[in-house]
Design an enzyme around this catalytic site. Structure first.
Site, mmCIF file in Angstrom:
data_model
loop_
_atom_site.group_PDB
_atom_site.id
_atom_site.type_symbol
_atom_site.label_atom_id
_atom_site.label_comp_id
_atom_site.label_asym_id
_atom_site.label_seq_id
_atom_site.Cartn_x
_atom_site.Cartn_y
_atom_site.Cartn_z
ATOM 1 N N ASN A 17 1.179 3.962 -3.136
ATOM 2 C CA ASN A 17 0.711 5.514 -2.902
ATOM 3 C C ASN A 17 1.703 6.333 -3.358
ATOM 4 O O ASN A 17 1.584 7.290 -4.302
ATOM 5 C CB ASN A 17 0.619 5.500 -1.492
ATOM 6 C CG ASN A 17 -1.022 5.056 -1.142
ATOM 7 O OD1 ASN A 17 -1.937 4.731 -1.915
ATOM 8 N ND2 ASN A 17 -1.267 5.283 0.370
ATOM 9 N N ARG B 231 -10.340 4.872 -6.835
ATOM 10 C CA ARG B 231 -9.502 3.753 -5.843
ATOM 11 C C ARG B 231 -10.563 3.961 -4.586
ATOM 12 O O ARG B 231 -11.445 4.803 -4.604
ATOM 13 C CB ARG B 231 -8.348 4.460 -5.567
ATOM 14 C CG ARG B 231 -7.196 4.337 -6.744
ATOM 15 C CD ARG B 231 -5.778 4.738 -6.302
ATOM 16 N NE ARG B 231 -5.358 4.046 -5.245
ATOM 17 C CZ ARG B 231 -4.803 2.603 -5.368
ATOM 18 N NH1 ARG B 231 -4.566 2.136 -6.484
ATOM 19 N NH2 ARG B 231 -4.029 2.177 -4.506
ATOM 20 N N GLU C 247 0.815 -1.203 0.143
ATOM 21 C CA GLU C 247 0.054 0.052 -0.019
ATOM 22 C C GLU C 247 0.806 1.318 0.158
ATOM 23 O O GLU C 247 0.551 2.280 -0.725
ATOM 24 C CB GLU C 247 -0.842 -0.201 1.280
ATOM 25 C CG GLU C 247 -1.946 -1.227 1.388
ATOM 26 C CD GLU C 247 -2.801 -1.256 0.138
ATOM 27 O OE1 GLU C 247 -2.936 -0.165 -0.514
ATOM 28 O OE2 GLU C 247 -3.569 -2.429 0.168
HETATM 29 N N1 ADP Z 1 2.538 9.100 -1.236
HETATM 30 C C1 ADP Z 1 1.522 9.938 -1.317
HETATM 31 N N2 ADP Z 1 1.809 10.999 -2.029
HETATM 32 C C2 ADP Z 1 0.608 11.830 -2.320
HETATM 33 N N3 ADP Z 1 -0.522 11.553 -1.929
HETATM 34 C C3 ADP Z 1 -0.842 10.599 -0.907
HETATM 35 C C4 ADP Z 1 0.242 9.573 -0.676
HETATM 36 N N4 ADP Z 1 -0.425 8.547 -0.243
HETATM 37 C C5 ADP Z 1 -1.711 8.876 -0.093
HETATM 38 N N5 ADP Z 1 -2.080 9.889 -0.404
HETATM 39 C C6 ADP Z 1 -3.227 10.749 -0.612
HETATM 40 O O1 ADP Z 1 -4.050 9.835 0.469
HETATM 41 C C7 ADP Z 1 -5.277 9.494 -0.073
HETATM 42 C C8 ADP Z 1 -5.658 8.020 0.921
HETATM 43 O O2 ADP Z 1 -4.661 7.265 0.533
HETATM 44 P P1 ADP Z 1 -5.111 5.602 0.553
HETATM 45 O O3 ADP Z 1 -5.877 5.418 2.128
HETATM 46 O O4 ADP Z 1 -3.916 4.750 0.468
HETATM 47 O O5 ADP Z 1 -6.281 5.452 -0.441
HETATM 48 P P2 ADP Z 1 -5.977 5.144 -2.208
HETATM 49 O O6 ADP Z 1 -4.630 4.790 -2.309
HETATM 50 O O7 ADP Z 1 -7.049 4.236 -2.431
HETATM 51 O O8 ADP Z 1 -6.494 6.635 -2.600
HETATM 52 C C9 ADP Z 1 -4.761 9.191 -1.607
HETATM 53 O O9 ADP Z 1 -5.990 9.224 -2.340
HETATM 54 C C10 ADP Z 1 -3.864 10.705 -1.834
HETATM 55 O O10 ADP Z 1 -4.696 11.512 -2.268
#
Ligand code: ADP
Ligand code: ADP
Lengths: 111, 143, 143, 111
Positions: C52, C104, C48
């Site tokens: 991300n 997502r 995950e």
């Molecule tokens: N490494 C990252 N860089 C930028 N934004 C991030 C990052 N990780 C997470 N996010 C933000 O946090 C939100 C939630 O992440 P997550 O819970 O992993 O759900 P998803 O990947 O399904 O969107 C993402 O939609 C994104 O907007």
């Protein structure tokens, strides 16, 4: 690496599981040498069925055991060796001093 | 030749890490359609290079080992670097059966040489050693 | 607390590398005697965090992802860093079902949170994001 | 990832092998959607026997297929799902929209 040893007909049988490399060499050496001493066995059969990888450090530690037993007229044999391991043993010349067999009983018969 | 993928690993000269780097290299190599035999050969060659960095390069000292993996269109390249003692005479070191350690077999460079398509060694005394190894991707499916 | 082992991986934000990093992490975790379930959880959480970094941190840009693994006496720590767009509102981002991408599920942080014992996120807009995750080694045999 | 599809009794059966993550999601999506269109099937059965890993990207791509078929009254089922995969599917709420069965024929009977 998992090593277990038993003695059958005065021969030390060593079951080895895992990867024979520099990391596991010391454990292999000390387990086998300790069992050799306590059992007084002359020959060793390595059951390598569970060995998925060997490199020159693994070959070296087998050769070291050969040097030890051969002084007293002992021999080495190996059984259930996987193809990728056979290849490395062959390549390194080890098969000249350690014969391969299909089963422990065949190996025992040959000693 | 474009580089299609690249991973760099840095780790302490702990023998646990030899197996971890092998697993990583096997997964890296599995991106292209190699035979199981090719992957085994890569694992052995990498294992030799990293073991040398740990045993000969650093010995009893704890140092840092670097292992880079590159995938280009038709080659896999592995570069192992240590910042240890270095090799005085590379030609001698590469000779089959030569080892500076009486307990070892002197087969490391032989395995690297035989199992990879190219091997080059650079070293400077007191600075360290870099071993580069190339495996060609000959399998048709990889293209 | 002494660090007993450390591996740092750097790789391009290529989705191939997610699986390679998982395999490396599983091998790193296998140094201690965890249950298969613990190792699965580490694989999911790491997957995950790296996904991300690639999707949200870099998007269509190719960037560098860093993944560090530390083993101390009683914890495994994984740190995933990207130098991408960063997160404006970390609290919002960590909320279950929140995603900035309608395709997502917003489950990434939920999985990291549930499957690891500690999770912390640092981020700066335009600079990037660092996710730290800790798994405690509770199995007796590990000591 | 390896994906193969067949149609049985008007149901699309998808055999999946490998790891379901962000890397394989696009291939999964396009294979399944193409087969849905060309077959005209309404329901989908995923045979996940060969799936060793799934994360939220894998869950997301299954959910996306659900959204597609459910508009036309279609359902999803999954068979031969490994415990570690069941756990993630359950955790993510996907089991509310996709039932699990022990075999393809049981799943077919339920649709
Ligand atoms: N490494 C990252 N860089 C930028 N934004 C991030 C990052 N990780 C997470 N996010 C933000 O946090 C939100 C939630 O992440 P997550 O819970 O992993 O759900 P998803 O990947 O399904 O969107 C993402 O939609 C994104 O907007
Ligand atoms: N990274 C290194 N740093 C210093 N010396 C090295 C390194 N790699 C190899 N050597 C030298 O080259 C010799 C031959 O290496 P090798 O063929 O791998 O055999 P072995 O490891 O069995 O000694 C070693 O004994 C050592 O003296």
């Amino acid at each position: 690496m998992n090593i277990s040893t038993i003695v059958k007909q005065g021969v030390l049988i060593v079951h080895v599981e895992g990867e024979m490399d520099m990391h596991s060499a010391e454990q292999f050496r000390s387990s086998v040498d300790t069992s050799l001493e306590t059992s007084g066995a002359k020959h060793i059969i390595f059951n390598l069925q569970g060995v998925t990888f060997i490199d020159s450090s693994g070959v070296g530690v087998i050769l070291g055991r050969y040097k030890k037993v051969s002084i007293l007229g002992g021999k080495l044999a190996a059984v259930n060796v996987k193809p990728q391991v056979v290849r490395i043993l062959e390549f390194s010349g080890l098969l000249r001093i350690m014969k391969l067999f299909g089963s422990e009983s065949e190996a025992l018969d040959s000693l | 030749m474009a580089i299609n993928n690249h991973i760099k690993m840095n780790f302490t000269s702990n023998s646990e890490n030899i197996g971890i780097a092998r697993v990583t290299a096997a997964a890296f190599a599995a991106q292209v359609d190699l035979t199981l035999n090719d992957i085994e050969e890569i694992k052995v060659a990498l294992s030799e290079a990293i073991s040398n960095a740990i045993i000969h390069g650093y010995g009893d000292i704890v140092g840092e080992v670097e292992c880079e993996m590159f995938l280009s269109d038709d080659i896999l390249e592995f570069i192992v670097t240590d910042y240890g003692v270095g090799i005085a005479d590379i030609e001698l070191a590469r000779q089959p059966s030569y080892s500076s350690d009486p307990e070892r077999m002197g087969l490391g460079f032989v395995f690297m040489d035989s199992f990879m398509d190219e091997l080059s060694v650079e070293s400077a005394l007191g600075k360290g050693t870099t071993v580069r190894m190339i495996k060609k991707i000959t399998n048709d499916k990889a293209h």
